[in-house]
Design a protein around this motif. Sequence first.
Motif, short mmCIF file in Angstrom:
data_model
loop_
_atom_site.label_atom_id
_atom_site.label_comp_id
_atom_site.label_asym_id
_atom_site.label_seq_id
_atom_site.Cartn_x
_atom_site.Cartn_y
_atom_site.Cartn_z
N SER A 162 0.95 -1.09 -0.23
CA SER A 162 0.23 0.09 -0.02
C SER A 162 0.85 1.46 -0.27
N THR A 163 2.33 1.45 0.04
CA THR A 163 3.22 2.17 0.27
C THR A 163 3.96 2.18 -0.74
N TYR A 164 3.58 1.71 -1.80
CA TYR A 164 3.99 1.37 -3.21
C TYR A 164 3.07 2.19 -4.51
N ALA A 165 3.77 3.10 -4.66
CA ALA A 165 2.80 3.30 -6.03
C ALA A 165 2.72 2.48 -7.28
N MET A 166 2.34 1.84 -7.71
CA MET A 166 2.43 0.52 -9.00
C MET A 166 2.37 1.25 -10.28
N GLY A 167 2.96 0.52 -11.50
CA GLY A 167 2.87 0.93 -12.62
C GLY A 167 3.47 -0.35 -13.94
N TRP A 168 2.70 -0.20 -14.63
CA TRP A 168 2.91 -1.41 -15.66
C TRP A 168 3.35 -0.71 -16.75
N HIS A 169 4.24 -1.50 -17.76
CA HIS A 169 5.39 -0.87 -18.50
C HIS A 169 4.93 -1.82 -19.55
N ARG A 170 5.37 -1.71 -20.68
CA ARG A 170 5.67 -2.28 -21.85
C ARG A 170 7.52 -2.17 -22.67
N GLN A 171 7.05 -3.62 -23.14
CA GLN A 171 8.30 -3.37 -24.49
C GLN A 171 8.18 -4.40 -25.22
N ALA A 172 8.29 -3.75 -26.47
CA ALA A 172 8.32 -4.27 -27.69
C ALA A 172 9.57 -4.61 -28.46
N PRO A 173 9.84 -5.55 -29.33
CA PRO A 173 11.22 -5.62 -30.46
C PRO A 173 11.91 -4.72 -30.62
N GLY A 174 12.36 -3.85 -30.64
CA GLY A 174 12.97 -3.46 -30.85
C GLY A 174 13.03 -2.06 -30.18
N LYS A 175 12.09 -1.73 -29.92
CA LYS A 175 11.74 -0.22 -28.90
C LYS A 175 11.58 -0.09 -27.48
N GLN A 176 12.37 1.02 -26.85
CA GLN A 176 12.39 0.86 -25.79
C GLN A 176 11.22 1.21 -24.43
N ARG A 177 11.42 0.77 -23.34
CA ARG A 177 10.60 0.30 -22.17
C ARG A 177 9.44 1.75 -22.50
N GLU A 178 8.26 1.45 -22.24
CA GLU A 178 7.84 2.47 -22.03
C GLU A 178 5.79 2.88 -21.23
N LEU A 179 6.49 3.82 -20.44
CA LEU A 179 5.16 3.45 -19.57
C LEU A 179 3.67 3.24 -19.52
N VAL A 180 2.87 2.65 -19.48
CA VAL A 180 1.13 2.39 -20.16
C VAL A 180 0.58 3.30 -18.80
#
Length: 115
Positions: free
Chosen positions: A30-48
């Motif tokens: 409960s004390t942590y912010a949470m995120g989903w990121h994604r990384q497609a082949p050949g691309k940088q990881r991005e915050l979704v």
Amino acid sequence: QVQLVESGGGLVQAGGSLTLSCTVSGIIFSTYAMGWHRQAPGKQRELVAAITTGGSTNYADSVKGRFTISRDNAKNTVYLQMNSLKPEDTAVYVCNANNRLWGYWGQGTQVTVSS
């Protein structure tokens, strides 16, 4: 030991839906912010999508109106509901927990959207 375990990925047709889950152990969730990121082949990881400890959310422009992030502190789990999926959503989706001092990552789950 901190663990973030993602589940719910898979193969889906364009226009379909998936719900990803990330269950966390080893931290006070409960004390942590949470995120989903994604990384497609050949691309940088991005915050979704991200959700704060207070429940505020933000989304990448590419998924606004289609994806919803939520959290259940009682279950130490964060979710990503993905609707109207597009082939360009194909990627490895990775869960992240962070506060001002620490950041942790899961191993990821593959989402593949066929056209």
